[in-house]
Design a protein around this motif. Structure first.
Motif, PDB file in Angstrom:
ATOM      1  N   VAL A   1       0.787  -1.285   0.052  1.00  0.00           N
ATOM      2  CA  VAL A   1       0.013  -0.084  -0.198  1.00  0.00           C
ATOM      3  C   VAL A   1       0.827   1.388   0.291  1.00  0.00           C
ATOM      4  CG1 VAL A   1      -1.644   1.281   1.361  1.00  0.00           C
ATOM      5  CG2 VAL A   1      -2.088  -1.166   1.202  1.00  0.00           C
ATOM      6  N   THR A   2       1.776   1.387   0.854  1.00  0.00           N
ATOM      7  CA  THR A   2       2.721   2.445   0.955  1.00  0.00           C
ATOM      8  C   THR A   2       3.466   2.809  -0.388  1.00  0.00           C
ATOM      9  OG1 THR A   2       4.455   1.390   2.163  1.00  0.00           O
ATOM     10  CG2 THR A   2       2.986   2.553   3.553  1.00  0.00           C
ATOM     11  N   ARG A   3       3.909   1.554  -0.909  1.00  0.00           N
ATOM     12  CA  ARG A   3       4.805   1.686  -2.117  1.00  0.00           C
ATOM     13  C   ARG A   3       3.882   2.062  -3.364  1.00  0.00           C
ATOM     14  NH1 ARG A   3       8.200  -3.776  -1.246  1.00  0.00           N
ATOM     15  NH2 ARG A   3       9.879  -2.824   0.595  1.00  0.00           N
ATOM     16  N   THR A   4       2.818   1.615  -3.298  1.00  0.00           N
ATOM     17  CA  THR A   4       1.678   1.974  -4.406  1.00  0.00           C
ATOM     18  C   THR A   4       1.558   3.503  -4.361  1.00  0.00           C
ATOM     19  OG1 THR A   4       0.878  -0.123  -4.611  1.00  0.00           O
ATOM     20  CG2 THR A   4      -0.580   1.447  -5.434  1.00  0.00           C
ATOM     21  N   LEU A   5       1.071   4.165  -3.188  1.00  0.00           N
ATOM     22  CA  LEU A   5       0.752   5.456  -3.163  1.00  0.00           C
ATOM     23  C   LEU A   5       1.976   6.360  -3.372  1.00  0.00           C
ATOM     24  CD1 LEU A   5      -2.287   5.150  -0.880  1.00  0.00           C
ATOM     25  CD2 LEU A   5      -2.331   5.386  -3.237  1.00  0.00           C
ATOM     26  N   ALA A   6       3.152   6.008  -2.780  1.00  0.00           N
ATOM     27  CA  ALA A   6       4.346   6.545  -2.848  1.00  0.00           C
ATOM     28  C   ALA A   6       4.613   6.841  -4.180  1.00  0.00           C
ATOM     29  CB  ALA A   6       5.424   6.035  -2.253  1.00  0.00           C
ATOM     30  N   GLY A   7       4.336   5.899  -5.143  1.00  0.00           N
ATOM     31  CA  GLY A   7       4.425   5.921  -6.542  1.00  0.00           C
ATOM     32  C   GLY A   7       3.689   7.051  -7.383  1.00  0.00           C
ATOM     33  N   ARG A   8       2.723   7.462  -6.602  1.00  0.00           N
ATOM     34  CA  ARG A   8       1.825   8.446  -7.047  1.00  0.00           C
ATOM     35  C   ARG A   8       2.260   9.792  -6.584  1.00  0.00           C
ATOM     36  NH1 ARG A   8      -2.626   7.382  -9.964  1.00  0.00           N
ATOM     37  NH2 ARG A   8      -2.638   9.899 -10.231  1.00  0.00           N
ATOM     38  N   GLY A   9       3.393   9.898  -5.568  1.00  0.00           N
ATOM     39  CA  GLY A   9       3.724  11.477  -5.363  1.00  0.00           C
ATOM     40  C   GLY A   9       3.412  11.422  -4.064  1.00  0.00           C
ATOM     41  N   LEU A  10       2.792  10.534  -3.290  1.00  0.00           N
ATOM     42  CA  LEU A  10       2.555  10.912  -1.919  1.00  0.00           C
ATOM     43  C   LEU A  10       3.532  10.784  -0.875  1.00  0.00           C
ATOM     44  CD1 LEU A  10      -0.488  11.028  -3.479  1.00  0.00           C
ATOM     45  CD2 LEU A  10      -1.504   9.897  -1.226  1.00  0.00           C
ATOM     46  N   PRO A  11       3.627  11.423   0.261  1.00  0.00           N
ATOM     47  CA  PRO A  11       4.558  11.016   1.277  1.00  0.00           C
ATOM     48  C   PRO A  11       3.691  10.040   2.113  1.00  0.00           C
ATOM     49  CG  PRO A  11       3.257  12.932   1.789  1.00  0.00           C
ATOM     50  CD  PRO A  11       2.960  12.708   0.481  1.00  0.00           C
ATOM     51  N   THR A  12       4.495   8.949   2.649  1.00  0.00           N
ATOM     52  CA  THR A  12       3.830   7.766   3.384  1.00  0.00           C
ATOM     53  C   THR A  12       4.714   7.656   4.492  1.00  0.00           C
ATOM     54  OG1 THR A  12       5.585   6.223   2.560  1.00  0.00           O
ATOM     55  CG2 THR A  12       3.530   6.634   1.214  1.00  0.00           C
ATOM     56  N   LEU A  13       3.958   7.164   5.620  1.00  0.00           N
ATOM     57  CA  LEU A  13       4.182   6.935   7.026  1.00  0.00           C
ATOM     58  C   LEU A  13       3.884   5.350   7.512  1.00  0.00           C
ATOM     59  CD1 LEU A  13       6.062   8.054   9.374  1.00  0.00           C
ATOM     60  CD2 LEU A  13       3.689   9.092   9.996  1.00  0.00           C
ATOM     61  N   ARG A  14       4.547   4.544   7.996  1.00  0.00           N
ATOM     62  CA  ARG A  14       4.314   3.312   8.552  1.00  0.00           C
ATOM     63  C   ARG A  14       5.028   3.486   9.944  1.00  0.00           C
ATOM     64  NH1 ARG A  14       7.953  -0.963   6.425  1.00  0.00           N
ATOM     65  NH2 ARG A  14       9.294   0.179   5.006  1.00  0.00           N
ATOM     66  N   PHE A  15       4.180   2.586  11.100  1.00  0.00           N
ATOM     67  CA  PHE A  15       5.227   2.528  12.053  1.00  0.00           C
ATOM     68  C   PHE A  15       4.747   1.351  13.092  1.00  0.00           C
ATOM     69  CE2 PHE A  15       0.632   3.569  12.761  1.00  0.00           C
ATOM     70  CZ  PHE A  15       0.449   3.295  14.241  1.00  0.00           C
ATOM     71  N   ASN A  16       5.435   0.936  13.726  1.00  0.00           N
ATOM     72  CA  ASN A  16       5.160  -0.267  14.735  1.00  0.00           C
ATOM     73  C   ASN A  16       4.558   0.175  16.035  1.00  0.00           C
ATOM     74  OD1 ASN A  16       6.367  -2.360  13.173  1.00  0.00           O
ATOM     75  ND2 ASN A  16       8.238  -2.093  13.969  1.00  0.00           N
ATOM     76  N   PHE A  17       3.415  -0.585  16.188  1.00  0.00           N
ATOM     77  CA  PHE A  17       2.770  -0.194  17.437  1.00  0.00           C
ATOM     78  C   PHE A  17       3.546  -0.577  18.691  1.00  0.00           C
ATOM     79  CE2 PHE A  17      -1.281  -1.235  14.732  1.00  0.00           C
ATOM     80  CZ  PHE A  17      -1.805  -0.247  14.965  1.00  0.00           C
ATOM     81  N   ARG A  18       3.084  -0.169  19.832  1.00  0.00           N
ATOM     82  CA  ARG A  18       4.008  -0.324  21.088  1.00  0.00           C
ATOM     83  C   ARG A  18       4.214  -1.723  21.126  1.00  0.00           C
ATOM     84  NH1 ARG A  18      -0.245   1.582  25.279  1.00  0.00           N
ATOM     85  NH2 ARG A  18      -0.392   3.436  23.687  1.00  0.00           N
ATOM     86  N   GLY A  19       5.263  -2.195  21.714  1.00  0.00           N
ATOM     87  CA  GLY A  19       5.809  -3.332  21.828  1.00  0.00           C
ATOM     88  C   GLY A  19       6.217  -4.127  20.659  1.00  0.00           C
ATOM     89  N   VAL A  20       6.294  -3.694  19.341  1.00  0.00           N
ATOM     90  CA  VAL A  20       6.698  -4.328  18.395  1.00  0.00           C
ATOM     91  C   VAL A  20       7.890  -3.773  17.692  1.00  0.00           C
ATOM     92  CG1 VAL A  20       6.114  -4.752  16.007  1.00  0.00           C
ATOM     93  CG2 VAL A  20       4.252  -4.691  17.661  1.00  0.00           C
ATOM     94  N   GLY A  21       8.980  -4.476  17.410  1.00  0.00           N
ATOM     95  CA  GLY A  21      10.277  -3.961  16.946  1.00  0.00           C
ATOM     96  C   GLY A  21      10.899  -3.344  18.018  1.00  0.00           C
ATOM     97  N   THR A  22      11.349  -2.182  17.524  1.00  0.00           N
ATOM     98  CA  THR A  22      11.801  -1.272  18.753  1.00  0.00           C
ATOM     99  C   THR A  22      10.992  -0.308  19.210  1.00  0.00           C
ATOM    100  OG1 THR A  22      12.793   0.368  17.009  1.00  0.00           O
ATOM    101  CG2 THR A  22      14.262  -1.537  17.801  1.00  0.00           C
ATOM    102  N   SER A  23       9.789  -0.565  19.085  1.00  0.00           N
ATOM    103  CA  SER A  23       8.741   0.591  19.766  1.00  0.00           C
ATOM    104  C   SER A  23       8.614   0.266  21.110  1.00  0.00           C
ATOM    105  CB  SER A  23       7.489   0.400  18.932  1.00  0.00           C
ATOM    106  OG  SER A  23       7.481   0.965  17.841  1.00  0.00           O
ATOM    107  N   GLU A  24       8.458   1.222  21.745  1.00  0.00           N
ATOM    108  CA  GLU A  24       8.356   1.057  23.569  1.00  0.00           C
ATOM    109  C   GLU A  24       6.997   0.563  23.893  1.00  0.00           C
ATOM    110  OE1 GLU A  24      12.143   3.826  24.636  1.00  0.00           O
ATOM    111  OE2 GLU A  24       9.919   4.704  24.854  1.00  0.00           O
ATOM    112  N   GLY A  25       6.788   0.248  25.149  1.00  0.00           N
ATOM    113  CA  GLY A  25       5.707  -0.206  25.340  1.00  0.00           C
ATOM    114  C   GLY A  25       5.277  -1.612  25.246  1.00  0.00           C
ATOM    115  N   VAL A  26       4.104  -2.025  25.884  1.00  0.00           N
ATOM    116  CA  VAL A  26       3.478  -3.446  25.681  1.00  0.00           C
ATOM    117  C   VAL A  26       2.201  -3.395  25.047  1.00  0.00           C
ATOM    118  CG1 VAL A  26       5.041  -4.422  27.707  1.00  0.00           C
ATOM    119  CG2 VAL A  26       2.397  -3.325  28.100  1.00  0.00           C
TER     120      VAL A  26
END
Length: 214
Positions: A51-76
């Protein structure tokens, strides 16, 4: 096309790991939410990046993130309660720090549920709500959606994780009625149908995307 940059965003339970792809314009951006953290869902999920690559290809800025407790995101993990607050924190960051004027809020599976509930809490800066295989059996799906934007639901009728009939029933009852795209024989992860998904996204969002083109 610019490369994605790593970000740390202050969330209600600590810093959230994110990746941002810049664009020349900031009138419209895309924020994408990932599937269930307890079932290995991360912002690197294939549907999320499609989804993000498809819309970035149309010139949109994109942002994806990990919810709390996922990857290096803090919290549980907070079973869908605090995760809504995570979405709202990232939405606020996109507006105040990245300068986005309006936002397409999207999510896949659990992330679609968090996007949907968050959109109901803060609809004023959203341009569209995109829900891919929304796990309506795992969150308190609302009976009414905001009128400030249009909602698009994408679902495979052979989804092995989210019951298709429950999503179909919800999409038929909720007000205002969302656009509902069904991918015949499509699975939960849209295996073999990602090209069709990309085409549907671009077609459905064309009224928002076309004014951005030079």
């Amino acid at each position: 096309m610019a490369q994605e940059q790593n970000l740390l965003i202050n969330g209600p339970a600590g810093q959230l790991e994110a990746r941002w792809q810049a664009a020349n314009q900031t009138r419209l951006g895309v924020l994408m939410c990932h599937p269930h953290p307890l079932f290995h869902g991360t912002m690197d999920n294939k549907v999320v990046t499609t989804v993000t690559r498809t819309l970035a290809g149309r010139g949109l800025p994109t942002l994806r993130f990990n919810f709390r407790g996922v990857g290096t995101s803090e919290g549980v993990h907070d079973h869908g309660r605090g995760e809504q607050d995570d979405v709202l924190a990232v939405l606020n960051y996109a507006r105040t720090e990245l300068g986005w004027e309006r936002i397409i809020l999207a999510g896949f599976s659990f992330g679609a549920g968090m996007a949907c509930l968050s959109a109901c809490r803060a609809p004023e800066h959203l341009a569209a709500l995109v829900l891919l295989a929304p796990a309506v059996h795992h969150f308190d799906a609302p009976n009414q959606l905001p009128y400030e934007f249009e909602t698009f639901v994408y679902m495979g009728d052979a989804d092995e994780v989210v019951p298709f009939e429950e999503v179909q029933d919800w999409a038929g009852r909720v007000v205002p009625t969302p656009h509902f795209s069904v991918f015949r024989t499509g699975s939960h992860f849209f295996h073999g149908r990602l090209t069709d998904l990309k085409a549907s996204l671009l077609d459905d969002l064309a009224p928002l995307l076309n004014p951005l083109q030079p």
